[in-house]
Design a protein around this motif. Structure first.
Motif, PDB file in Angstrom:
ATOM      1  N   PHE A  24     111.943  82.112 -35.226  1.00 45.39           N
ATOM      2  CA  PHE A  24     111.341  80.781 -35.386  1.00 45.39           C
ATOM      3  C   PHE A  24     111.227  80.054 -34.045  1.00 45.39           C
ATOM      4  O   PHE A  24     110.257  79.338 -33.806  1.00 45.39           O
ATOM      5  N   CYS A  25     112.215  80.265 -33.206  1.00 48.27           N
ATOM      6  CA  CYS A  25     112.184  79.653 -31.872  1.00 48.27           C
ATOM      7  C   CYS A  25     110.951  80.151 -31.103  1.00 48.27           C
ATOM      8  O   CYS A  25     110.202  79.356 -30.526  1.00 48.27           O
ATOM      9  N   LEU A  26     110.739  81.451 -31.146  1.00 50.45           N
ATOM     10  CA  LEU A  26     109.575  82.020 -30.439  1.00 50.45           C
ATOM     11  C   LEU A  26     108.266  81.535 -31.055  1.00 50.45           C
ATOM     12  O   LEU A  26     107.303  81.235 -30.341  1.00 50.45           O
ATOM     13  N   VAL A  27     108.260  81.441 -32.398  1.00 55.56           N
ATOM     14  CA  VAL A  27     107.048  80.953 -33.082  1.00 55.56           C
ATOM     15  C   VAL A  27     106.704  79.547 -32.603  1.00 55.56           C
ATOM     16  O   VAL A  27     105.546  79.244 -32.285  1.00 55.56           O
ATOM     17  N   PHE A  28     107.723  78.692 -32.507  1.00 59.42           N
ATOM     18  CA  PHE A  28     107.459  77.309 -32.092  1.00 59.42           C
ATOM     19  C   PHE A  28     107.106  77.222 -30.600  1.00 59.42           C
ATOM     20  O   PHE A  28     106.317  76.359 -30.209  1.00 59.42           O
ATOM     21  N   ILE A  29     107.659  78.102 -29.785  1.00 62.44           N
ATOM     22  CA  ILE A  29     107.302  78.078 -28.353  1.00 62.44           C
ATOM     23  C   ILE A  29     105.842  78.518 -28.177  1.00 62.44           C
ATOM     24  O   ILE A  29     105.073  77.867 -27.460  1.00 62.44           O
ATOM     25  N   VAL A  30     105.472  79.582 -28.869  1.00 68.59           N
ATOM     26  CA  VAL A  30     104.075  80.042 -28.788  1.00 68.59           C
ATOM     27  C   VAL A  30     103.146  78.966 -29.358  1.00 68.59           C
ATOM     28  O   VAL A  30     102.090  78.663 -28.780  1.00 68.59           O
ATOM     29  N   SER A  31     103.563  78.349 -30.467  1.00 64.98           N
ATOM     30  CA  SER A  31     102.758  77.269 -31.056  1.00 64.98           C
ATOM     31  C   SER A  31     102.638  76.091 -30.086  1.00 64.98           C
ATOM     32  O   SER A  31     101.602  75.420 -30.048  1.00 64.98           O
ATOM     33  N   SER A  32     103.678  75.846 -29.314  1.00 70.50           N
ATOM     34  CA  SER A  32     103.629  74.756 -28.323  1.00 70.50           C
ATOM     35  C   SER A  32     102.579  75.046 -27.257  1.00 70.50           C
ATOM     36  O   SER A  32     101.824  74.154 -26.856  1.00 70.50           O
ATOM     37  N   VAL A  33     102.529  76.303 -26.812  1.00 69.77           N
ATOM     38  CA  VAL A  33     101.530  76.686 -25.792  1.00 69.77           C
ATOM     39  C   VAL A  33     100.121  76.515 -26.363  1.00 69.77           C
ATOM     40  O   VAL A  33      99.238  75.919 -25.720  1.00 69.77           O
ATOM     41  N   ILE A  34      99.935  76.992 -27.599  1.00 69.20           N
ATOM     42  CA  ILE A  34      98.611  76.872 -28.238  1.00 69.20           C
ATOM     43  C   ILE A  34      98.290  75.403 -28.503  1.00 69.20           C
ATOM     44  O   ILE A  34      97.173  74.948 -28.254  1.00 69.20           O
ATOM     45  N   GLY A  35      99.301  74.670 -28.970  1.00 72.84           N
ATOM     46  CA  GLY A  35      99.107  73.245 -29.251  1.00 72.84           C
ATOM     47  C   GLY A  35      98.717  72.472 -28.000  1.00 72.84           C
ATOM     48  O   GLY A  35      97.828  71.626 -28.028  1.00 72.84           O
ATOM     49  N   LEU A  36      99.369  72.788 -26.881  1.00 70.93           N
ATOM     50  CA  LEU A  36      99.055  72.119 -25.615  1.00 70.93           C
ATOM     51  C   LEU A  36      97.635  72.438 -25.174  1.00 70.93           C
ATOM     52  O   LEU A  36      96.914  71.575 -24.673  1.00 70.93           O
ATOM     53  N   LYS A  37      97.234  73.680 -25.403  1.00 72.28           N
ATOM     54  CA  LYS A  37      95.875  74.095 -25.033  1.00 72.28           C
ATOM     55  C   LYS A  37      94.841  73.269 -25.800  1.00 72.28           C
ATOM     56  O   LYS A  37      93.853  72.805 -25.225  1.00 72.28           O
ATOM     57  N   PHE A  38      95.094  73.071 -27.086  1.00 70.39           N
ATOM     58  CA  PHE A  38      94.133  72.326 -27.898  1.00 70.39           C
ATOM     59  C   PHE A  38      94.248  70.820 -27.689  1.00 70.39           C
ATOM     60  O   PHE A  38      93.242  70.122 -27.663  1.00 70.39           O
ATOM     61  N   ARG A  39      95.462  70.324 -27.547  1.00 69.62           N
ATOM     62  CA  ARG A  39      95.662  68.882 -27.376  1.00 69.62           C
ATOM     63  C   ARG A  39      95.235  68.429 -25.972  1.00 69.62           C
ATOM     64  O   ARG A  39      94.723  67.335 -25.785  1.00 69.62           O
ATOM     65  N   GLY A  40      95.441  69.295 -24.988  1.00 74.64           N
ATOM     66  CA  GLY A  40      95.092  68.943 -23.614  1.00 74.64           C
ATOM     67  C   GLY A  40      96.207  68.183 -22.928  1.00 74.64           C
ATOM     68  O   GLY A  40      97.168  67.758 -23.578  1.00 74.64           O
ATOM     69  N   VAL A  41      96.077  68.004 -21.627  1.00 73.59           N
ATOM     70  CA  VAL A  41      97.151  67.375 -20.851  1.00 73.59           C
ATOM     71  C   VAL A  41      96.839  65.921 -20.507  1.00 73.59           C
ATOM     72  O   VAL A  41      97.704  65.211 -20.009  1.00 73.59           O
ATOM     73  N   ARG A  42      95.632  65.498 -20.792  1.00 76.21           N
ATOM     74  CA  ARG A  42      95.260  64.129 -20.412  1.00 76.21           C
ATOM     75  C   ARG A  42      95.798  63.123 -21.417  1.00 76.21           C
ATOM     76  O   ARG A  42      96.091  63.456 -22.557  1.00 76.21           O
ATOM     77  N   GLN A  43      95.892  61.868 -20.956  1.00 72.74           N
ATOM     78  CA  GLN A  43      96.460  60.816 -21.795  1.00 72.74           C
ATOM     79  C   GLN A  43      95.627  60.644 -23.065  1.00 72.74           C
ATOM     80  O   GLN A  43      94.440  60.837 -23.067  1.00 72.74           O
TER      81      GLN A  43
END
Lengths: 315, 270
Positions: B251-270
């Motif tokens: 589950f830890c790995l699932v959430f880390i991978v999901s975080s990477v994908i989530g960041l990609k879609f959400r973006g880094v800008r405000q």
């Protein structure tokens, strides 16, 4: 150096960038102009990979960011519109952290050299939150220059600075220009772009209206030549004399000053001088004036006259 | 990976040199000490042990609170970094989604592990002072808490990566934690009520409903994993204990991978 083709970014409620095609050549200073909300920052965000284009192509250093992410990012220096810092770090720690990210060898020397150069050396152990806006912007420049980038992307670098700060930043840009760095500078402060840019692009409502050097831009909006003449006095016959000269498009007399607009077919200053002298007055000054970037910009971005710009480049 | 290490070091340094962590740790240890002192007073007045392992409950309390705190500070720190524009600044340079997420996660996880070690030292000292031996199951629980804590922190990192602001990230994370604890607590409380055997009794229906939710939650909640793993370990069911560790890692790995994908879609800008 930078090349985009039909670059488009659409958000659910707005099309921020529409079919932008631009080319920035190596070693040039490229001015990227546009009023607020024109799509400049979104375009820059796409160049930096911070926003994903909805459609279109984009390449930096002849390759795509996806394929060479780290090598491209290592060759770019960025100064954003708002200088961001980490609250808990002093200026020196902030630069040291970025130097580590860029894996700069002998970072202490490089940081000290640049801080000395911009006059911040004695403030290195202070947190940037205590700096003035001008100092923070200079610190951002130092951060962007740490790794000696080949391409410098500047988003509104002098926005909000006082004249002294603007001058310091301008000097930094000119130094980088002399050293051969390609500079992509976005701004709505036209005088700065006019001073530094080799070529200029104007964006408006998400579209790139034109991309040319300053003379080319001027020519595309107004082919006439403006001449300002100062005379000792204005004889009654002078307006008639000027109206009769075929290559004078129009004129405006204001006291002892006459503003004359000539057609751009050739240099008619000698004939103008002769006609004015023949009317019975003496010329005490004459200068040719080119349209400023501001006038050119306003012409391009004014919705009513957009259609006057270069054929084929504007809808 | 080099970038992730640099960010890891920076975040770790900021956390270790900040006052909040030290205040929190001190309070946690003091609460643990108070619980142990109450047990010792009980033993002194009644001549009885209240439970077989004197240190398990206070340690479990301390690590759960620490896990929630570290995950929560990850949520706030990352969301604030995005909101202030500092995240965008990092991505001007050679930082990508993977290195950012790994750098952030590993810093918080290292911090959590350091605190576990600190707590262990404190409990060993207490054991020495009180003369009460720490059983082997205590160390097994400590081992398990490393994995369940890793899972909990990954949830916090995921929430912060996909949220739009500090406020929304905070609210979502706290709501998740509160609802998980509330459901588990309610189920335990309701199960103590013995309703009249009647198929239409609302208490019975609620018990059944919360029971199903609890079963679902037991597959997802890091707190359930910790409790279940400890219980099974005490029963000597080491297979179940190892399965809990394995599931926590997955589950830890699932959430880390999901975080990477989530960041990609959400973006880094405000």
């Amino acid at each position: 150096m930078i090349s985009t083709r039909n670059l488009t970014k659409t958000y659910p409620e707005v099309e921020a960038v529409k079919d932008v095609t631009l080319n920035v050549h190596a070693g040039e200073v490229y001015g990227f102009l546009g009023p607020n909300g024109a799509g400049k920052s979104t375009t820059i965000a796409m160049l930096l990979g911070l926003e994903k284009p909805t459609s279109g192509e984009l390449s930096l250093f002849g390759t795509s960011l996806e394929n060479n992410y780290f090598s491209i990012k290592n060759a770019i220096g960025v100064v954003g519109e708002n200088p961001y810092f980490f609250d808990e770090m002093t200026a020196w720690e902030y630069l040291s952290f970025h130097a580590d990210i860029f894996r700069i060898e002998s970072k202490e020397n490089r940081i000290n050299q640049l801080m000395e150069h911009v006059g911040l050396r004695q403030y290195a152990n202070i947190r940037p939150s205590e700096y003035s806006r001008g100092m923070r912007q200079k610190l951002s420049f130092v951060r962007a220059l740490l790794h000696k980038p080949d391409l410098l992307i500047l988003d509104e670098p002098v926005s909000g600075l006082d004249p002294h700060g603007i001058r310091q930043i301008r000097e930094l840009i000119e130094e980088q220009k002399k050293s051969g760095t390609t500079i992509f500078i976005s701004s709505h402060i036209l005088s700065e772009i006019e001073r530094t840019a080799d070529r200029i692009a104007i964006m408006h409502k998400g579209k790139l209206l034109v991309e040319d050097n300053l003379d080319g831009l001027r020519y595309s909006v107004d082919q006439s030549v403006r001449v300002n003449v100062e005379v000792t006095h204005v004889p009654e016959s002078l307006p008639t004399v000027l109206s009769d000269v075929p290559y004078i498009v129009d004129h405006n007399i204001n006291g002892q000053h006459i503003e004359i607009r000539l057609d751009g077919s050739s240099d008619h200053r000698a004939e103008v001088s002769a006609a004015i002298t023949a009317s019975g007055t003496t010329i005490i000054g004459m200068e040719t004036r080119k349209a400023s970037l501001e006038e050119t910009f306003m012409t391009f971005t004014d919705d009513n006259v957009v259609g006057l710009s270069k054929a084929g480049e504007v809808e | 990976m080099q970038t992730a290490i640099i960010m890891h070091k920076r975040d770790l340094r900021i956390a270790l040199f900040g006052p909040v962590l030290h205040i929190f740790t001190t309070v946690s240890i003091l609460v643990g000490i108070v619980i142990i002192r109450n047990y010792l007073s009980y033993i002194e007045s009644n001549g009885l042990y209240p439970m077989p392992d004197l240190f398990s409950f206070p340690f479990r309390w301390v690590i759960i609170v620490t896990g929630v705190y570290i995950a929560f500070s990850a949520v706030v720190a990352i969301a604030r970094e995005r909101e202030s524009g500092a995240m965008e600044l990092l991505f001007y340079g050679p930082v990508d989604n993977v290195s950012y997420v790994i750098g952030k996660y590993s810093a918080q996880f290292t911090l959590y592990c350091l605190l576990i070690v600190l707590y262990l030292i404190c409990f060993l000292i207490l054991s020495n002072i009180t003369g009460v031996q720490i059983p082997a199951s205590f160390f097994m629980m400590m081992l398990l808490s490393v994995f369940t804590g890793a899972y909990l922190i990954s949830v916090g990192v995921f929430v912060s990566m996909v949220s739009t602001s500090v406020r929304s990230a905070t609210l979502v994370f706290l709501a998740l934690i509160a609802s998980t604890l509330l459901i588990q607590g309610s189920q335990a409380w309701l199960s103590n009520i013995a309703p009249v055997s009647d198929y239409y009794n609302p208490v019975l229906l609620l018990q059944q409903l919360l029971g199903w939710v609890q079963i679902g939650l037991s597959w997802l909640s890091p707190f359930s994993y910790l409790n279940y793993g400890v219980d099974e370990m005490l029963r000597g069911n080491m297979n179940a204990f190892l399965r809990v560790i394995g599931l926590s890692i997955v589950f830890c790995l699932v959430f880390i991978v999901s975080s990477v994908i989530g960041l990609k879609f959400r973006g880094v800008r405000q």
